[in-house]
Design a protein around this motif. Structure first.
Motif, short mmCIF file in Angstrom:
data_model
loop_
_atom_site.label_atom_id
_atom_site.label_comp_id
_atom_site.label_asym_id
_atom_site.label_seq_id
_atom_site.Cartn_x
_atom_site.Cartn_y
_atom_site.Cartn_z
N GLU A 36 0.83 -1.22 0.00
CA GLU A 36 0.00 0.00 0.00
C GLU A 36 0.86 1.26 0.00
OE1 GLU A 36 -3.12 0.26 -0.75
OE2 GLU A 36 -3.38 -1.91 -0.75
N LEU A 37 1.96 1.27 0.75
CA LEU A 37 2.85 2.44 0.73
C LEU A 37 3.41 2.68 -0.67
CD1 LEU A 37 4.81 2.00 4.09
CD2 LEU A 37 2.99 3.66 3.58
N VAL A 38 3.79 1.61 -1.34
CA VAL A 38 4.31 1.69 -2.70
C VAL A 38 3.23 2.22 -3.64
CG1 VAL A 38 4.97 0.19 -4.64
CG2 VAL A 38 6.15 -0.01 -2.44
N LYS A 39 2.02 1.73 -3.50
CA LYS A 39 0.93 2.17 -4.37
C LYS A 39 0.62 3.65 -4.16
CE LYS A 39 -1.23 -2.38 -4.63
NZ LYS A 39 -2.40 -3.19 -4.25
N ILE A 40 0.65 4.08 -2.92
CA ILE A 40 0.40 5.49 -2.64
C ILE A 40 1.52 6.35 -3.22
CG2 ILE A 40 0.20 7.25 -0.82
CD1 ILE A 40 -1.07 4.95 0.93
N ARG A 41 2.77 5.93 -3.01
CA ARG A 41 3.90 6.74 -3.50
C ARG A 41 3.88 6.86 -5.01
NH1 ARG A 41 5.81 10.92 -3.86
NH2 ARG A 41 7.99 11.21 -4.39
N ALA A 42 3.66 5.77 -5.72
CA ALA A 42 3.59 5.84 -7.18
C ALA A 42 2.43 6.73 -7.63
CB ALA A 42 3.44 4.44 -7.78
N SER A 43 1.31 6.63 -6.95
CA SER A 43 0.14 7.44 -7.30
C SER A 43 0.39 8.92 -7.03
CB SER A 43 -1.09 6.95 -6.53
OG SER A 43 -1.39 5.61 -6.90
N PHE A 50 -7.62 9.58 -8.05
CA PHE A 50 -8.51 8.43 -7.88
C PHE A 50 -7.80 7.31 -7.12
CE2 PHE A 50 -10.52 4.47 -9.21
CZ PHE A 50 -11.85 4.74 -9.00
N CYS A 51 -6.58 6.95 -7.56
CA CYS A 51 -5.83 5.87 -6.92
C CYS A 51 -5.31 6.29 -5.54
CB CYS A 51 -4.68 5.42 -7.82
SG CYS A 51 -5.25 4.61 -9.34
N LEU A 52 -4.95 7.55 -5.39
CA LEU A 52 -4.52 8.03 -4.07
C LEU A 52 -5.63 7.87 -3.05
CD1 LEU A 52 -2.47 11.25 -4.88
CD2 LEU A 52 -1.71 9.31 -3.49
N ALA A 53 -6.83 8.28 -3.41
CA ALA A 53 -7.95 8.15 -2.49
C ALA A 53 -8.21 6.69 -2.14
CB ALA A 53 -9.20 8.79 -3.11
N MET A 54 -8.18 5.82 -3.16
CA MET A 54 -8.44 4.41 -2.94
C MET A 54 -7.37 3.79 -2.03
SD MET A 54 -8.41 1.25 -5.67
CE MET A 54 -9.51 2.10 -6.75
N HIS A 55 -6.11 4.04 -2.32
CA HIS A 55 -5.05 3.33 -1.60
C HIS A 55 -4.75 3.92 -0.23
CE1 HIS A 55 -4.53 0.30 -4.53
NE2 HIS A 55 -4.54 1.22 -5.47
N THR A 56 -5.01 5.21 -0.02
CA THR A 56 -4.87 5.72 1.34
C THR A 56 -5.98 5.13 2.22
OG1 THR A 56 -6.05 7.75 0.75
CG2 THR A 56 -3.65 7.85 0.75
N LYS A 57 -7.16 4.96 1.67
CA LYS A 57 -8.26 4.33 2.40
C LYS A 57 -7.93 2.87 2.70
CE LYS A 57 -13.27 3.69 2.02
NZ LYS A 57 -14.45 3.90 1.16
N ASP A 58 -7.45 2.15 1.68
CA ASP A 58 -7.05 0.74 1.87
C ASP A 58 -5.94 0.61 2.90
OD1 ASP A 58 -8.93 0.05 -0.06
OD2 ASP A 58 -7.44 -0.36 -1.63
N ALA A 59 -4.99 1.53 2.85
CA ALA A 59 -3.86 1.49 3.79
C ALA A 59 -4.33 1.66 5.22
CB ALA A 59 -2.83 2.57 3.42
N ARG A 60 -5.21 2.60 5.44
CA ARG A 60 -5.74 2.82 6.79
C ARG A 60 -6.45 1.58 7.31
NH1 ARG A 60 -7.05 8.01 4.33
NH2 ARG A 60 -5.71 9.60 5.27
#
Length: 146
Positions: A36-43, A50-60
């Protein structure tokens, strides 16, 4: 979600392949927290709201702290991340911005000191998958709506 093209309908078979890859990556040797950290950083780098919102939510949801999320833009200037996480984030930046320097041998060697062959390969797949999603989302005009 407003899209330029309803690509989920136009390219059902192709989207299914992407979702199948997501299922496979959930079984990867790299833990979900780091993924999830990797996905957020790439986004962040790609500017995909769109992906930032999704993956910060998933990360939490899986216990990634607010501090870890908030400091991702400055990961190399803080001590809250492990060396292994920092290497994964550095690799994420190199792959996401691959035309700048590629993945230098020195970075590869440092990453491999912390990641096994399988982990490195899985990490590269995770990074490339989120970059694909970012590019698809931006190209198709996905919007983050509250």
């Amino acid at each position: 979600m407003n899209n330029r093209i309803q690509y989920q309908n136009v390219a059902k078979d192709k989207i299914k392949i992407l979702y199948d890859m997501e299922k496979e990556l959930k079984k990867a040797s790299v833990d979900a927290h780091l993924q999830e950290l990797v996905k957020i950083r790439a986004s962040q780098i790609n500017g995909c709201a769109f992906c930032l919102a999704m993956h910060t939510k998933d990360a939490r949801k899986i216990g990634v702290s607010e501090e870890e999320i908030f400091l991702l833009n400055a990961w190399d200037d803080t001590n809250i991340y492990s060396e292994k996480t920092k290497l994964a984030l550095e690799l994420t930046e190199a792959i996401t911005l691959i035309t700048a320097t590629g993945v230098p041998d020195a970075l590869y060697q440092r990453v491999r000191e912390e990641f096994s062959e399988e982990e490195y390969t899985d990490l590269v797949f995770v990074i490339n998958q989120i970059n694909f999603w970012n590019r698809l989302s931006i190209s198709m005009g996905n919007e983050h709506n509250v």
